[in-house]
Design a protein around this motif. Structure first.
Motif: not given
Lengths: 317, 230
Positions: A99-114
């Motif tokens: 899962s961590v692997h999949a996460l690291l190679h996935g796409d970032l949809l939203y980033k750094g939202q408070e």
């Protein structure tokens, strides 16, 4: 910066430059290790993920570059050898490692939202509608928690210290409640066990390591040569300055023949290191030659003046 | 006017000053100052004969002239050494070797005189002519050599000392040159003297004044050098 929960620590704060990384990776391979190795450098981060002894993923992320697989491993080796990194090894369940692997190679949809500024219910509702697979990464400056989703439904939690996907949300919620907590939304494409190759089988990590060592040695040599060149130029300048000062003083006291005497004795006595001992030899020899054209008082005042000038130049070095 | 006594006194002073100078200064000055010191013997011995136990001994007179010749050779060697130094800044040798070599040459000359027949008047005249010839031509060569040395060390503290040496050798040239002229043309023979009285008179006066100024300039030059090299 790769944000991942720490998992169950196996080794922490090790200098990767001081260990034989291919040998260490081989041990992990033989020991059927599942988990990840996190390399923290000055401005970059490297992650190598094992699943049941198979090196399934490598990522190297800097401010301006993102490398994966062999390139990532090679770069991690190179920077590790510089000796300024920090290695942490965390054990995870094999499924979590995937899962961590999949996460690291996935796409970032939203980033750094408070977190406090977004409507979390609405967000989760959207994920459900989209039937998204991926995770929410909730983090502060020193803690990270992941909430995995599959097809829009929550799968479980991964937070600092856990080795597998957990079903209790306590820790993750505690991160979410912390002041300044932020959230990233990441989507994964899904990575089944059978789809991932063992990078250690398909690549010769020892060769990558040797190449990195060679590259480091070459860089060291280049730096050393440059240092020597700079030192040599500086020494030459210092020598020329000293000769100019000594010649000027000698010409002032003895005339042009004094300048010639200085040049000759400088070549004889000061062709090696410029230090006090060789200068004393120089003064002694110059004094003997100068006796043929000048008296003791004149020579002494010339030598005094020379010593003052030379002292300044030697101190510069 | 007989200036012999004054000349002897001045050469004595010049000789002592130059010898003292040779002791306290750099090696290269040794040959030059020893050479000038030897003039003292070359001058003193012939003039002092009437007052010394060896009066009328031709060998002593011959040695006086020979030492005079050695002196110009030694000092010329010294100036050559200085010239080489001023060009290459290289200097070799030892003071003691200079003293010993000079003594050796003087000793060898003495042996040469002693193992040969007693010098006749003609032999003594020939020795004087050889000596004066050396003096005249080496003085000219030394003037040129000193000029070159002066150009090499022009703006050094010692440079003016070499101008003084040029004056010394001009005086010596006049002194020895006029003596040689008298000897070569036998102007001192009564018959010739009567035929060319003016030439003889001029040559005599030139020789006497040259001798006087040479002794004065030698003493003065070494005192001046001592001041420059203080």
């Amino acid at each position: 910066m790769v944000l991942l929960p720490r998992g169950n620590p196996v080794k922490e704060n090790v200098n990767p430059g001081k260990i034989n990384l291919p040998a260490a990776l081989e041990k992990l391979q033989i020991g059927k290790f599942s988990g990840y190795l996190r390399f923290d450098f000055a401005e970059e981060t490297g992650v190598i993920i094992f699943e049941n002894g198979r090196l399934i993923s490598a990522l190297f992320e800097g401010s301006s570059q993102r490398l994966i697989a062999y390139d990532a491993i090679a770069t991690i080796f190179e920077i590790s050898l510089e000796g300024n990194g920090r290695l942490n090894v965390y054990r995870l369940a094999p499924s979590l490692a995937l899962s961590v692997h999949a996460l690291l190679h996935g796409d970032l949809l939203y980033k750094g939202q408070e977190l406090k500024l977004i409507d979390i219910k609405s967000l989760l509702g959207r994920l459900k509608v989209m039937a998204m697979s991926g995770c929410l990464r909730i983090y502060t400056s020193d803690r990270v928690a992941l909430i995995f989703y599959r097809d829009g439904s929550p799968l479980g939690f991964f937070h600092d210290g856990s080795t597998d996907i957990e079903t209790t949300a306590d820790n993750s919620l505690s991160v979410a409640r912390m002041p300044g907590a932020k959230v990233d939304v990441l989507t994964t494409k899904g990575a089944g066990e059978g789809m991932l190759a063992d990078l250690m089988k398909s690549a010769d990590v020892t060769a990558l390591w040797n190449k990195a060592q060679g590259e480091l040695a070459r860089r060291s040599r280049t730096v050393e040569e440059e240092t020597l060149r700079v030192r040599s130029v500086r020494e030459k300048d210092r020598r020329q300055n000293l000769l100019a000062v000594l010649t000027a003083v000698s010409v002032k006291h003895l005339g042009k023949i004094g300048g010639s005497m200085v040049e000759k004795e400088f070549e004889k006595s000061l062709s090696g290191a410029l230090d006090e001992a060789s200068l004393m030899v120089f003064y002694d020899r110059l004094s003997k030659a100068a006796k043929l054209v000048a008296g003791a008082s004149k020579i002494n005042s010339m030598l005094d003046e020379m010593k003052k000038g030379a002292k300044g130049i030697l101190e510069e070095g | 006017m007989d200036l012999s006594f004054l000349q002897v006194v001045l050469w004595l002073i010049a000789g002592l000053v130059s010898f003292y100078f040779s002791i306290g200064n750099a090696r290269v000055w040794t040959s030059i100052s020893v050479g000038f010191f030897l003039i003292l013997f070359g001058e003193l011995l012939p003039h002092a004969l009437p007052f010394l136990p060896g009066t009328g001994v031709p060998q002593v007179e011959a040695m006086g002239y020979i030492i005079g010749t050695i002196s110009i050779l030694v000092m010329s060697h010294g100036f050559q050494e200085y010239y080489v130094f001023s060009r290459t800044l290289e200097l070799e040798g030892n003071k003691v070797y200079v003293y010993l070599t000079t003594l050796g040459v003087v000793g060898a000359s003495l042996v040469f005189i002693l193992i040969n027949p007693e010098p006749s008047e003609e032999t003594l005249r020939a020795i004087r002519i050889v000596g004066n010839t050396n003096w005249v031509f080496l003085s000219l060569i030394n003037i040129d050599l000193i000029r070159k040395i002066y150009l090499n060390v022009k703006d050094s503290p010692i440079s003016k000392g070499f101008l003084a040496f040029m004056i010394v050798f001009i005086c010596i040239f006049l002194w020895k040159g006029s003596e040689l002229y008298i000897q070569v043309y036998s102007l001192d023979l009564p018959s010739v003297m009567d035929a060319f009285p003016l030439r003889y008179q001029i040559s005599q006066v030139t020789s006497m004044i040259g001798n006087l100024f040479a002794s004065l300039s030698v003493g003065g030059t070494f005192l001046y050098l001592a001041k420059l090299l203080r």
